[in-house]
Design an enzyme around this catalytic site. Structure first.
Site, PDB file in Angstrom:
ATOM      1  N   HIS A   1       2.612   8.661  15.666  1.00 53.07           N
ATOM      2  CA  HIS A   1       3.057   7.448  16.346  1.00 53.07           C
ATOM      3  C   HIS A   1       4.203   6.856  15.525  1.00 53.07           C
ATOM      4  O   HIS A   1       4.502   7.345  14.437  1.00 53.07           O
ATOM      5  CB  HIS A   1       1.909   6.436  16.479  1.00 53.07           C
ATOM      6  CG  HIS A   1       1.435   5.974  15.158  1.00 53.07           C
ATOM      7  ND1 HIS A   1       0.495   6.667  14.410  1.00 53.07           N
ATOM      8  CD2 HIS A   1       1.830   4.928  14.392  1.00 53.07           C
ATOM      9  CE1 HIS A   1       0.317   6.039  13.266  1.00 53.07           C
ATOM     10  NE2 HIS A   1       1.124   4.989  13.224  1.00 53.07           N
TER      11      HIS A   1
ATOM     12  N   HIS B   1       4.842   8.200  11.743  1.00 54.39           N
ATOM     13  CA  HIS B   1       3.610   8.468  10.970  1.00 54.39           C
ATOM     14  C   HIS B   1       2.854   9.654  11.573  1.00 54.39           C
ATOM     15  O   HIS B   1       2.427   9.593  12.732  1.00 54.39           O
ATOM     16  CB  HIS B   1       2.708   7.227  10.975  1.00 54.39           C
ATOM     17  CG  HIS B   1       3.249   6.111  10.147  1.00 54.39           C
ATOM     18  ND1 HIS B   1       2.864   4.792  10.307  1.00 54.39           N
ATOM     19  CD2 HIS B   1       4.158   6.109   9.141  1.00 54.39           C
ATOM     20  CE1 HIS B   1       3.507   4.042   9.432  1.00 54.39           C
ATOM     21  NE2 HIS B   1       4.302   4.814   8.700  1.00 54.39           N
TER      22      HIS B   1
ATOM     23  N   THR C   1      -1.961   0.581   8.310  1.00 53.07           N
ATOM     24  CA  THR C   1      -1.043  -0.563   8.294  1.00 53.07           C
ATOM     25  C   THR C   1      -1.294  -1.525   9.458  1.00 53.07           C
ATOM     26  O   THR C   1      -0.600  -2.523   9.604  1.00 53.07           O
ATOM     27  CB  THR C   1       0.429  -0.110   8.368  1.00 53.07           C
ATOM     28  OG1 THR C   1       0.622   0.545   9.649  1.00 53.07           O
ATOM     29  CG2 THR C   1       0.776   0.837   7.230  1.00 53.07           C
TER      30      THR C   1
ATOM     31  N   HIS D   1       0.277  -0.996  21.025  1.00 55.76           N
ATOM     32  CA  HIS D   1       1.092  -1.437  19.884  1.00 55.76           C
ATOM     33  C   HIS D   1       1.963  -0.320  19.324  1.00 55.76           C
ATOM     34  O   HIS D   1       2.677  -0.513  18.336  1.00 55.76           O
ATOM     35  CB  HIS D   1       0.231  -2.057  18.772  1.00 55.76           C
ATOM     36  CG  HIS D   1      -0.885  -1.175  18.313  1.00 55.76           C
ATOM     37  ND1 HIS D   1      -2.138  -1.200  18.898  1.00 55.76           N
ATOM     38  CD2 HIS D   1      -0.941  -0.216  17.371  1.00 55.76           C
ATOM     39  CE1 HIS D   1      -2.916  -0.322  18.303  1.00 55.76           C
ATOM     40  NE2 HIS D   1      -2.204   0.305  17.378  1.00 55.76           N
TER      41      HIS D   1
ATOM     42  N   GLU E   1       8.079   0.465   8.117  1.00 60.58           N
ATOM     43  CA  GLU E   1       6.997  -0.273   7.442  1.00 60.58           C
ATOM     44  C   GLU E   1       7.224  -0.207   5.920  1.00 60.58           C
ATOM     45  O   GLU E   1       7.283  -1.242   5.252  1.00 60.58           O
ATOM     46  CB  GLU E   1       5.657   0.335   7.831  1.00 60.58           C
ATOM     47  CG  GLU E   1       5.410   0.241   9.340  1.00 60.58           C
ATOM     48  CD  GLU E   1       3.958   0.054   9.686  1.00 60.58           C
ATOM     49  OE1 GLU E   1       3.158   0.990   9.470  1.00 60.58           O
ATOM     50  OE2 GLU E   1       3.611  -1.028  10.166  1.00 60.58           O
TER      51      GLU E   1
ATOM     52  N   HIS F   1       6.707   3.131  14.366  1.00 57.87           N
ATOM     53  CA  HIS F   1       6.923   1.686  14.243  1.00 57.87           C
ATOM     54  C   HIS F   1       8.434   1.485  14.291  1.00 57.87           C
ATOM     55  O   HIS F   1       9.173   2.334  13.775  1.00 57.87           O
ATOM     56  CB  HIS F   1       6.357   1.155  12.924  1.00 57.87           C
ATOM     57  CG  HIS F   1       4.909   1.511  12.715  1.00 57.87           C
ATOM     58  ND1 HIS F   1       3.869   0.641  12.969  1.00 57.87           N
ATOM     59  CD2 HIS F   1       4.321   2.678  12.321  1.00 57.87           C
ATOM     60  CE1 HIS F   1       2.722   1.231  12.720  1.00 57.87           C
ATOM     61  NE2 HIS F   1       2.955   2.485  12.338  1.00 57.87           N
TER      62      HIS F   1
HETATM   63  N1  LIG Z   1       0.086   2.950  10.951  1.00 57.31           N
HETATM   64  S1  LIG Z   1      -1.076   3.871  10.375  1.00 57.31           S
HETATM   65  O1  LIG Z   1      -0.677   5.262  10.403  1.00 57.31           O
HETATM   66  O2  LIG Z   1      -1.488   3.352   9.051  1.00 57.31           O
HETATM   67  C1  LIG Z   1      -2.497   3.744  11.392  1.00 57.31           C
HETATM   68  C2  LIG Z   1      -3.038   2.492  11.639  1.00 57.31           C
HETATM   69  C3  LIG Z   1      -4.188   2.378  12.447  1.00 57.31           C
HETATM   70  C4  LIG Z   1      -4.759   3.521  12.999  1.00 57.31           C
HETATM   71  N2  LIG Z   1      -5.911   3.459  13.791  1.00 57.31           N
HETATM   72  C5  LIG Z   1      -6.607   2.221  14.009  1.00 57.31           C
HETATM   73  C6  LIG Z   1      -8.080   2.500  13.988  1.00 57.31           C
HETATM   74  C7  LIG Z   1      -8.723   3.383  13.192  1.00 57.31           C
HETATM   75  C8  LIG Z   1     -10.063   3.244  13.490  1.00 57.31           C
HETATM   76  C9  LIG Z   1     -10.156   2.297  14.454  1.00 57.31           C
HETATM   77  O3  LIG Z   1      -8.931   1.838  14.750  1.00 57.31           O
HETATM   78  C10 LIG Z   1      -4.195   4.774  12.759  1.00 57.31           C
HETATM   79  N3  LIG Z   1      -4.787   5.966  13.341  1.00 57.31           N
HETATM   80  O4  LIG Z   1      -5.771   5.868  14.050  1.00 57.31           O
HETATM   81  O5  LIG Z   1      -4.240   7.058  13.089  1.00 57.31           O
HETATM   82  C11 LIG Z   1      -3.056   4.891  11.962  1.00 57.31           C
HETATM   83 ZN   LIG Z   2       1.649   3.828  11.674  1.00 60.26          ZN
END
Ligand SMILES: NS(=O)(=O)c1ccc(NCc2ccco2)c([N+](=O)[O-])c1
Ligand SMILES: [Zn+2]
Length: 251
Positions: A86, A111, A193, A58, A98, A88
């Site tokens: 990563h 991010h 998110t 994703h 986002e 979006h």
């Molecule tokens: N878009 S974000 O920076 O908020 C974000 C979202 C999900 C996850 N991970 C999904 C997750 C965490 C535990 C199990 O699976 C991450 N991350 O892992 O940095 C970052």
């Molecule tokens: Zn993110």
């Protein structure tokens, strides 16, 4: 990944009190003077000596191996360690970020994810704690190429399908992915998110966007997601602000 509107069934926290992203209403943000000066936000990253890229179905993610830290600003005395970054993005330049600013969507959002290494022993330990994570959000807008991002955009073609991984033998300094002005930002308490949407993130969203070239944005849109479709529009729309205040570091 299923569409955000379906997440509430499997992850009831999707309708929680501190969900992300949000629309940043600039006129309602409160100036916070005590995140200036001595305890200004500070990054101390070590350049990666090789770049580990993953198409995780994703997003395109770069796994960090060095021990870079983020401190100061809204983070108090804690040191947050850089874990990964990563992005979006949208199917076209008019959408993809986002967070939005007074309803404006940017073409993409980068991010940089950090975990509280002063209080927890690992990312996995920190990911569900209310003060466990800190994420830097950088808006991306079409313009000149970002040289430091080239190692990612030039290799998207080799990471086309979900699960693809590769290590590129080149250095990458995450500091050079940040906008030139890192003093002006909005900050608020939010969440991951994407599922599991844990409410564990102190968000720091920089006001100044960074430019990526059209070709760099196109490289992202040609990636393929875990459903075998073009990886595009992998952004969650803004969630309700509820009882939260957004702080800003600039007048
Ligand atoms: N878009 S974000 O920076 O908020 C974000 C979202 C999900 C996850 N991970 C999904 C997750 C965490 C535990 C199990 O699976 C991450 N991350 O892992 O940095 C970052
Ligand atoms: Zn993110």
């Amino acid at each position: 990944m299923k569409r955000p509107s379906t997440w509430g069934k499997d992850f009831p926290i999707a309708n929680g009190e501190r969900q992300s992203p949000i629309d940043i209403v600039t006129s309602a943000a409160e100036y916070d003077s005590d995140v200036q000066g001595s305890n200004a936000l500070s990054t101390n990253y070590t350049p990666e000596s090789e770049v580990k890229l993953v198409n995780n179905g994703h997003s395109i993610m770069c796994q960090i191996t060095k021990k870079g830290v983020l401190t100061g600003g809204p983070l108090g005395k804690d040191e947050y360690r850089l874990e990964q970054f990563h992005l979006h993005w949208g199917a076209e330049d008019g959408r993809g970020s986002e967070h939005t600013v007074d309803g404006k969507m940017y073409a993409s959002e980068l991010h940089l994810v950090h975990w509280n290494a002063s209080k927890y022993s690992s990312f996995a330990d920190a990911v569900q704690k209310p003060d466990g994570l800190a994420v830097l959000g950088i808006f991306i807008t079409p313009g000149v190429a970002c040289n430091q991002f080239k190692v990612i955009s030039d290799n998207c073609g080799k990471l086309k399908t979900s699960g693809a991984e590769m290590t590129v033998d080149t250095t990458l300094d995450p500091t050079l992915l940040l906008p030139s002005n890192t003093s002006d930002y909005w900050t608020y308490l939010g969440s991951l998110t994407t599922p599991p949407l844990f409410e564990s993130v102190t968000w720091i969203v920089f006001k100044e966007p960074v430019e990526y070239s059209k070709e760099q944005l196109l490289a992202l849109r040609n990636l393929v997601d875990s459903d075998g479709n073009h990886m595009q529009d992998n952004y969650r729309p803004p969630a309700a602000l509820k009882q939260r205040k957004v702080k800003k570091t600039f007048t």
